[in-house]
Design an enzyme around this catalytic site. Sequence first.
Site, mmCIF file in Angstrom:
data_model
loop_
_atom_site.group_PDB
_atom_site.id
_atom_site.type_symbol
_atom_site.label_atom_id
_atom_site.label_comp_id
_atom_site.label_asym_id
_atom_site.label_seq_id
_atom_site.Cartn_x
_atom_site.Cartn_y
_atom_site.Cartn_z
ATOM 1 N N TYR A 120 0.847 -1.234 -0.168
ATOM 2 C CA TYR A 120 0.002 -0.093 0.038
ATOM 3 C C TYR A 120 0.848 1.319 0.098
ATOM 4 O O TYR A 120 0.655 2.306 -0.921
ATOM 5 C CB TYR A 120 -0.942 -0.116 1.260
ATOM 6 N N LYS B 264 1.080 4.237 -2.832
ATOM 7 C CA LYS B 264 0.569 5.605 -2.658
ATOM 8 C C LYS B 264 1.844 6.351 -2.951
ATOM 9 O O LYS B 264 2.081 7.725 -3.236
ATOM 10 C CB LYS B 264 0.224 5.645 -1.161
HETATM 11 P P1 NAP Z 1 -13.699 2.205 0.808
HETATM 12 O O1 NAP Z 1 -14.561 2.745 1.948
HETATM 13 O O2 NAP Z 1 -13.077 0.846 0.964
HETATM 14 O O3 NAP Z 1 -14.059 2.640 -0.661
HETATM 15 C C1 NAP Z 1 -13.178 2.296 -1.592
HETATM 16 C C2 NAP Z 1 -13.710 2.626 -3.059
HETATM 17 O O4 NAP Z 1 -12.763 1.815 -4.235
HETATM 18 C C3 NAP Z 1 -14.993 1.601 -3.089
HETATM 19 O O5 NAP Z 1 -16.029 2.635 -3.854
HETATM 20 C C4 NAP Z 1 -14.680 0.592 -4.082
HETATM 21 O O6 NAP Z 1 -15.909 0.106 -4.936
HETATM 22 C C5 NAP Z 1 -13.739 1.228 -4.984
HETATM 23 N N1 NAP Z 1 -13.134 0.211 -5.520
HETATM 24 C C6 NAP Z 1 -11.845 -0.759 -5.116
HETATM 25 N N2 NAP Z 1 -11.581 -1.478 -5.913
HETATM 26 C C7 NAP Z 1 -11.745 -1.045 -7.129
HETATM 27 C C8 NAP Z 1 -11.459 -1.445 -8.614
HETATM 28 N N3 NAP Z 1 -10.798 -2.271 -8.918
HETATM 29 N N4 NAP Z 1 -12.171 -0.529 -9.531
HETATM 30 C C9 NAP Z 1 -13.195 0.349 -9.155
HETATM 31 N N5 NAP Z 1 -13.410 0.584 -7.917
HETATM 32 C C10 NAP Z 1 -12.703 0.217 -6.826
HETATM 33 O O7 NAP Z 1 -12.116 3.018 1.119
HETATM 34 P P2 NAP Z 1 -12.017 4.658 1.309
HETATM 35 O O8 NAP Z 1 -11.465 4.780 2.761
HETATM 36 O O9 NAP Z 1 -12.997 5.720 0.867
HETATM 37 O O10 NAP Z 1 -10.841 4.917 0.446
HETATM 38 C C11 NAP Z 1 -10.828 5.699 -0.596
HETATM 39 C C12 NAP Z 1 -9.355 6.241 -1.124
HETATM 40 O O11 NAP Z 1 -8.827 6.896 -0.046
HETATM 41 C C13 NAP Z 1 -8.355 4.960 -1.532
HETATM 42 O O12 NAP Z 1 -7.509 5.364 -2.396
HETATM 43 C C14 NAP Z 1 -7.641 4.976 -0.181
HETATM 44 O O13 NAP Z 1 -6.463 4.155 -0.277
HETATM 45 C C15 NAP Z 1 -7.405 6.475 0.129
HETATM 46 N N6 NAP Z 1 -7.110 6.808 1.744
HETATM 47 C C16 NAP Z 1 -7.980 6.266 2.535
HETATM 48 C C17 NAP Z 1 -7.684 6.601 4.017
HETATM 49 C C18 NAP Z 1 -8.628 6.284 4.945
HETATM 50 O O14 NAP Z 1 -8.120 6.368 6.484
HETATM 51 N N7 NAP Z 1 -9.843 5.792 4.922
HETATM 52 C C19 NAP Z 1 -6.431 7.076 4.390
HETATM 53 C C20 NAP Z 1 -5.835 7.588 3.229
HETATM 54 C C21 NAP Z 1 -5.885 7.403 1.998
HETATM 55 P P3 NAP Z 1 -16.523 -1.168 -4.725
HETATM 56 O O15 NAP Z 1 -16.861 -1.565 -3.381
HETATM 57 O O16 NAP Z 1 -17.949 -0.982 -5.725
HETATM 58 O O17 NAP Z 1 -15.787 -2.260 -5.380
#
Ligand code: NAP
Length: 248
Positions: free
Chosen positions: A156, A160
């Site tokens: 990861y 990133k």
């Molecule tokens: P999340 O709630 O798990 O949502 C992830 C989203 O990505 C879902 O809508 C999922 O869609 C989609 N996704 C996953 N694999 C995919 C694929 N192969 N093709 C198309 N869509 C796909 O995660 P989140 O926390 O909102 O994270 C969103 C972004 O922010 C990510 O890039 C994550 O690394 C980043 N981020 C998150 C955090 C945190 O603390 N939450 C911190 C830093 C960065 P489906 O369910 O429809 O497959």
Amino acid sequence: MGLLTGKTALITGASKGIGRAIAIRFAQEGANIAFTYLSSVEKGQALEEELNSYGIQAKGFRSDASDFNAAEVLINGVVTEFGSLDILVNNAGITRDNLLMRMSEEAWDEVININLKSCFNTVKAATRTMMKAKAGSIINITSVVGIKGNAGQANYAASKAGIIGFTKSVALELGSRNIRSNAVAPGFIETEMTEVLDEKTVQGWRDAIPMKRGGQPEEVANACVFLGSDMSSYVSGQVLQVDGAMLT
Ligand code: NAP
């Protein structure tokens, strides 16, 4: 008039969490919204209905972010449907955490392909349209983990960190065409991605955050509104941390 009125935005991975919040905040600011999802089909359909209630044009596309050819089909579909593409948010992402000694090749490849290669896929496909329009804002969602690393997240963190290098390179290559490229680095944000962590880990994260709380998806979305709008017309090649001063 909203900050994004008249613009078309594509947000990947918007069926839940941060992507969903970005789609809703952008719609509230008047943007027309194309978005993708993969496995959460019902949530994707529900989001399309919700977005339409803001009186803008909205459409969900089921598209795998890691698939190079699917990105070309997606961008063509968005341009045909909406007539333009002004803002591209690469948000789709996953975790497959494990210590390096136990990390499988599949877990490495899956995370790199969905988190990092996905950015290459969509940006490459969208560049022609943005260059023709002589305008565009690309926003790639990275993570503070991509800046500092994290034990148990080598795949990861590498994905990133790669996004940051990619974002800056795109800013340098496409700046003369008035295409801006920035990254947003969230810290600990309360979504389904972090829901799976045990309470001790979550408390550890909270203790390490000077603001003493996790962030909300809407707080990341607000940073994206700024970077997507003309408010940031001279901001490019930057990484904007949204982390409650976690990494300072
Ligand atoms: P999340 O709630 O798990 O949502 C992830 C989203 O990505 C879902 O809508 C999922 O869609 C989609 N996704 C996953 N694999 C995919 C694929 N192969 N093709 C198309 N869509 C796909 O995660 P989140 O926390 O909102 O994270 C969103 C972004 O922010 C990510 O890039 C994550 O690394 C980043 N981020 C998150 C955090 C945190 O603390 N939450 C911190 C830093 C960065 P489906 O369910 O429809 O497959």
